[in-house]
Motif scaffolding. Structure first.
Motif, PDB file in Angstrom:
ATOM      1  N   PHE A  48       0.880  -1.072   0.132  1.00 23.59           N
ATOM      2  CA  PHE A  48       0.085   0.103   0.031  1.00 23.59           C
ATOM      3  C   PHE A  48       0.834   1.249  -0.016  1.00 23.59           C
ATOM      4  O   PHE A  48       2.029   1.228   0.641  1.00 23.59           O
ATOM      5  CB  PHE A  48      -0.872  -0.098   1.224  1.00 23.59           C
ATOM      6  N   TYR A  49       0.425   2.300  -0.520  1.00 24.62           N
ATOM      7  CA  TYR A  49       1.242   3.534  -0.856  1.00 24.62           C
ATOM      8  C   TYR A  49       0.216   4.699  -0.381  1.00 24.62           C
ATOM      9  O   TYR A  49      -1.080   4.666  -0.935  1.00 24.62           O
ATOM     10  CB  TYR A  49       1.812   3.765  -2.244  1.00 24.62           C
ATOM     11  N   THR A  50       0.787   5.735  -0.034  1.00 27.90           N
ATOM     12  CA  THR A  50       0.091   6.918   0.186  1.00 27.90           C
ATOM     13  C   THR A  50       0.657   8.011  -0.667  1.00 27.90           C
ATOM     14  O   THR A  50       2.008   7.784  -0.560  1.00 27.90           O
ATOM     15  CB  THR A  50      -0.094   7.411   1.673  1.00 27.90           C
ATOM     16  N   LEU A  51       0.045   9.021  -1.062  1.00 21.90           N
ATOM     17  CA  LEU A  51       0.337  10.268  -1.681  1.00 21.90           C
ATOM     18  C   LEU A  51       0.185  11.419  -0.987  1.00 21.90           C
ATOM     19  O   LEU A  51      -0.597  11.701  -0.337  1.00 21.90           O
ATOM     20  CB  LEU A  51      -0.420  10.150  -2.818  1.00 21.90           C
ATOM     21  N   SER A  52       1.202  12.653  -1.132  1.00 22.81           N
ATOM     22  CA  SER A  52       1.242  13.521  -0.335  1.00 22.81           C
ATOM     23  C   SER A  52       0.150  14.571  -0.830  1.00 22.81           C
ATOM     24  O   SER A  52      -0.205  15.407  -0.064  1.00 22.81           O
ATOM     25  CB  SER A  52       2.541  14.380  -0.533  1.00 22.81           C
ATOM     26  N   ASN A  53      -0.822  14.297  -1.671  1.00 22.90           N
ATOM     27  CA  ASN A  53      -1.704  14.911  -2.106  1.00 22.90           C
ATOM     28  C   ASN A  53      -3.128  14.398  -1.831  1.00 22.90           C
ATOM     29  O   ASN A  53      -4.050  14.761  -2.019  1.00 22.90           O
ATOM     30  CB  ASN A  53      -2.004  15.116  -3.789  1.00 22.90           C
ATOM     31  N   GLY A  54      -2.953  13.505  -0.746  1.00 21.02           N
ATOM     32  CA  GLY A  54      -4.155  12.699  -0.232  1.00 21.02           C
ATOM     33  C   GLY A  54      -4.588  11.405  -0.811  1.00 21.02           C
ATOM     34  O   GLY A  54      -5.530  10.989  -0.393  1.00 21.02           O
ATOM     35  N   GLY A  55      -3.819  11.107  -1.914  1.00 25.49           N
ATOM     36  CA  GLY A  55      -4.154   9.842  -2.706  1.00 25.49           C
ATOM     37  C   GLY A  55      -3.699   8.693  -1.888  1.00 25.49           C
ATOM     38  O   GLY A  55      -2.773   8.797  -1.035  1.00 25.49           O
ATOM     39  N   ALA A  56      -3.961   7.610  -2.523  1.00 26.20           N
ATOM     40  CA  ALA A  56      -3.476   6.126  -2.121  1.00 26.20           C
ATOM     41  C   ALA A  56      -3.810   5.108  -2.992  1.00 26.20           C
ATOM     42  O   ALA A  56      -4.664   5.337  -3.875  1.00 26.20           O
ATOM     43  CB  ALA A  56      -4.322   5.927  -0.645  1.00 26.20           C
ATOM     44  N   HIS A  88     -15.580   2.346  -9.917  1.00 25.70           N
ATOM     45  CA  HIS A  88     -16.210   2.658  -8.421  1.00 25.70           C
ATOM     46  C   HIS A  88     -16.856   4.026  -8.459  1.00 25.70           C
ATOM     47  O   HIS A  88     -18.110   4.130  -8.015  1.00 25.70           O
ATOM     48  CB  HIS A  88     -15.329   2.211  -7.342  1.00 25.70           C
ATOM     49  N   ALA A  89     -16.274   4.994  -8.980  1.00 21.93           N
ATOM     50  CA  ALA A  89     -16.942   6.382  -8.756  1.00 21.93           C
ATOM     51  C   ALA A  89     -18.042   6.471  -9.498  1.00 21.93           C
ATOM     52  O   ALA A  89     -19.030   6.979  -9.182  1.00 21.93           O
ATOM     53  CB  ALA A  89     -15.866   7.217  -9.447  1.00 21.93           C
ATOM     54  N   MET A  90     -17.985   5.946 -11.038  1.00 31.89           N
ATOM     55  CA  MET A  90     -19.374   5.919 -11.595  1.00 31.89           C
ATOM     56  C   MET A  90     -20.492   5.027 -11.052  1.00 31.89           C
ATOM     57  O   MET A  90     -21.572   5.365 -10.929  1.00 31.89           O
ATOM     58  CB  MET A  90     -19.038   5.447 -13.041  1.00 31.89           C
ATOM     59  N   ARG A  91     -20.170   3.711 -10.529  1.00 32.67           N
ATOM     60  CA  ARG A  91     -21.194   3.066  -9.924  1.00 32.67           C
ATOM     61  C   ARG A  91     -21.951   3.733  -8.750  1.00 32.67           C
ATOM     62  O   ARG A  91     -23.017   3.712  -8.586  1.00 32.67           O
ATOM     63  CB  ARG A  91     -20.362   1.482  -9.505  1.00 32.67           C
ATOM     64  N   THR A  92     -20.807   4.400  -8.050  1.00 37.24           N
ATOM     65  CA  THR A  92     -21.398   4.739  -6.520  1.00 37.24           C
ATOM     66  C   THR A  92     -22.019   6.354  -6.501  1.00 37.24           C
ATOM     67  O   THR A  92     -22.449   6.831  -5.745  1.00 37.24           O
ATOM     68  CB  THR A  92     -20.484   4.817  -5.226  1.00 37.24           C
ATOM     69  N   GLU A  93     -21.338   6.940  -7.511  1.00 37.69           N
ATOM     70  CA  GLU A  93     -21.576   8.297  -7.904  1.00 37.69           C
ATOM     71  C   GLU A  93     -21.244   9.204  -6.587  1.00 37.69           C
ATOM     72  O   GLU A  93     -21.816   9.836  -6.146  1.00 37.69           O
ATOM     73  CB  GLU A  93     -23.040   8.661  -8.093  1.00 37.69           C
ATOM     74  N   CYS A  94     -20.000   8.722  -6.113  1.00 34.83           N
ATOM     75  CA  CYS A  94     -19.470   9.068  -4.630  1.00 34.83           C
ATOM     76  C   CYS A  94     -18.309  10.175  -5.399  1.00 34.83           C
ATOM     77  O   CYS A  94     -17.500   9.953  -5.767  1.00 34.83           O
ATOM     78  CB  CYS A  94     -18.967   7.968  -3.911  1.00 34.83           C
ATOM     79  N   ASP A  95     -18.368  11.436  -4.801  1.00 35.38           N
ATOM     80  CA  ASP A  95     -17.616  12.474  -5.142  1.00 35.38           C
ATOM     81  C   ASP A  95     -16.210  12.109  -4.541  1.00 35.38           C
ATOM     82  O   ASP A  95     -15.203  12.312  -5.124  1.00 35.38           O
ATOM     83  CB  ASP A  95     -17.997  13.804  -4.637  1.00 35.38           C
ATOM     84  N   ALA A  96     -16.277  11.636  -3.192  1.00 32.71           N
ATOM     85  CA  ALA A  96     -14.904  11.489  -2.642  1.00 32.71           C
ATOM     86  C   ALA A  96     -13.954  10.095  -3.404  1.00 32.71           C
ATOM     87  O   ALA A  96     -12.966  10.182  -3.485  1.00 32.71           O
ATOM     88  CB  ALA A  96     -15.143  10.921  -1.420  1.00 32.71           C
ATOM     89  N   MET A  97     -14.961   9.121  -3.915  1.00 31.26           N
ATOM     90  CA  MET A  97     -14.232   8.156  -4.718  1.00 31.26           C
ATOM     91  C   MET A  97     -13.467   8.861  -6.200  1.00 31.26           C
ATOM     92  O   MET A  97     -12.626   8.696  -6.454  1.00 31.26           O
ATOM     93  CB  MET A  97     -15.217   7.214  -5.314  1.00 31.26           C
ATOM     94  N   THR A  98     -14.067  10.004  -6.604  1.00 32.92           N
ATOM     95  CA  THR A  98     -13.848  10.636  -7.712  1.00 32.92           C
ATOM     96  C   THR A  98     -12.749  11.511  -7.543  1.00 32.92           C
ATOM     97  O   THR A  98     -11.561  11.456  -8.154  1.00 32.92           O
ATOM     98  CB  THR A  98     -14.954  11.576  -8.386  1.00 32.92           C
ATOM     99  N   GLU A  99     -12.607  11.866  -6.348  1.00 33.85           N
ATOM    100  CA  GLU A  99     -11.392  12.775  -5.765  1.00 33.85           C
ATOM    101  C   GLU A  99     -10.276  11.753  -5.807  1.00 33.85           C
ATOM    102  O   GLU A  99      -9.159  12.255  -6.160  1.00 33.85           O
ATOM    103  CB  GLU A  99     -11.718  13.364  -4.702  1.00 33.85           C
ATOM    104  N   HIS A 100     -10.516  10.544  -5.186  1.00 33.18           N
ATOM    105  CA  HIS A 100      -9.381   9.609  -5.108  1.00 33.18           C
ATOM    106  C   HIS A 100      -8.869   9.341  -6.554  1.00 33.18           C
ATOM    107  O   HIS A 100      -7.437   9.074  -6.665  1.00 33.18           O
ATOM    108  CB  HIS A 100      -9.898   8.297  -4.386  1.00 33.18           C
ATOM    109  N   TYR A 126      -8.805  11.164  -9.094  1.00 33.10           N
ATOM    110  CA  TYR A 126      -7.903  12.288  -9.541  1.00 33.10           C
ATOM    111  C   TYR A 126      -6.645  12.437  -8.840  1.00 33.10           C
ATOM    112  O   TYR A 126      -5.636  12.884  -9.543  1.00 33.10           O
ATOM    113  CB  TYR A 126      -8.703  13.873  -9.664  1.00 33.10           C
ATOM    114  N   ARG A 127      -6.628  12.286  -7.741  1.00 40.03           N
ATOM    115  CA  ARG A 127      -5.194  12.299  -6.830  1.00 40.03           C
ATOM    116  C   ARG A 127      -4.287  11.322  -7.333  1.00 40.03           C
ATOM    117  O   ARG A 127      -3.206  11.814  -7.400  1.00 40.03           O
ATOM    118  CB  ARG A 127      -5.559  12.193  -5.232  1.00 40.03           C
ATOM    119  N   LEU A 128      -4.853  10.055  -7.757  1.00 37.70           N
ATOM    120  CA  LEU A 128      -3.771   9.185  -8.358  1.00 37.70           C
ATOM    121  C   LEU A 128      -3.522   9.516  -9.719  1.00 37.70           C
ATOM    122  O   LEU A 128      -2.225   9.172 -10.107  1.00 37.70           O
ATOM    123  CB  LEU A 128      -4.505   7.694  -7.961  1.00 37.70           C
ATOM    124  N   ARG A 129      -4.388   9.893 -10.252  1.00 36.72           N
ATOM    125  CA  ARG A 129      -4.192  10.258 -11.704  1.00 36.72           C
ATOM    126  C   ARG A 129      -3.230  11.442 -11.802  1.00 36.72           C
ATOM    127  O   ARG A 129      -2.256  11.521 -12.643  1.00 36.72           O
ATOM    128  CB  ARG A 129      -5.489  10.800 -12.444  1.00 36.72           C
TER     129      ARG A 129
END
Length: 160
Positions: free
Chosen positions: A74-82, A126-138, A140-143
């Motif tokens: 597992f890895y974390t990113l300084s922009n809040g991603g993982a 998962h973001a499309m399936r759940t329509e969850c903004d927090a998942m979308t943010e994850h 974009y952070r990884l992207r």
């Protein structure tokens, strides 16, 4: 070329051996003693977060004919991603052959780049399936991290 997210609520861990990309996003391995809290800590507010890890494994199985399970780091990113990536067998030049039958694209990727690619696929779906903004943010952070990764072209080719 891209915007770096500056999130005041970013979760940080003490660095084990962080690596920074060209745009300053630092990637830090999660220590073994913090693995058990990784998913709930970074994804706990996301609906059905408990399914994310097995879905990452399923994408890897779908994209990589040679994948047969194993330990993932597992890895974390300084922009809040993982994200997570398969553990290497000690060979830092180890490459995995991935092929996406949905777009006809394939490539040889390092274990980290392969992990990034399958996590991006998982996060997007998962973001499309759940329509969850927090998942979308994850996603974009990884992207953002992937866009400045040494294997950016191969990652984007696989997920396109």
């Amino acid at each position: 070329m891209r915007n770096t997210l500056n999130l005041s609520s970013t979760v940080t861990d003490s660095p084990a051996s962080p690596l920074a990309d060209a745009d300053g996003i630092v990637c830090t391995p999660v220590p073994d003693e913090q693995r058990v809290t990784f998913w709930p800590r970074y994804f706990g507010s996301i609906p059905q977060w408990i399914t994310l890890e097995p879905i990452v494994f399923a994408w890897m199985d779908r994209f990589c004919a040679d994948y047969s399970g194993g330990i993932w780091n597992f890895y974390t990113l300084s922009n809040g991603g993982a994200f997570m990536a398969p553990e290497t067998n000690g060979d830092t030049d180890e490459k995995w052959s991935l092929f996406n039958t949905m777009n006809g694209n394939g490539g040889e990727l390092s274990v980290e780049a392969a992990g990034i690619a399958v996590c991006l696929m998982t996060y997007s779906h998962h973001a499309m399936r759940t329509e969850c903004d927090a998942m979308t943010e994850h996603y974009y952070r990884l992207r953002d991290y992937a866009l400045n990764h040494a294997e950016c072209n191969a990652i984007m080719h696989i997920i396109d």
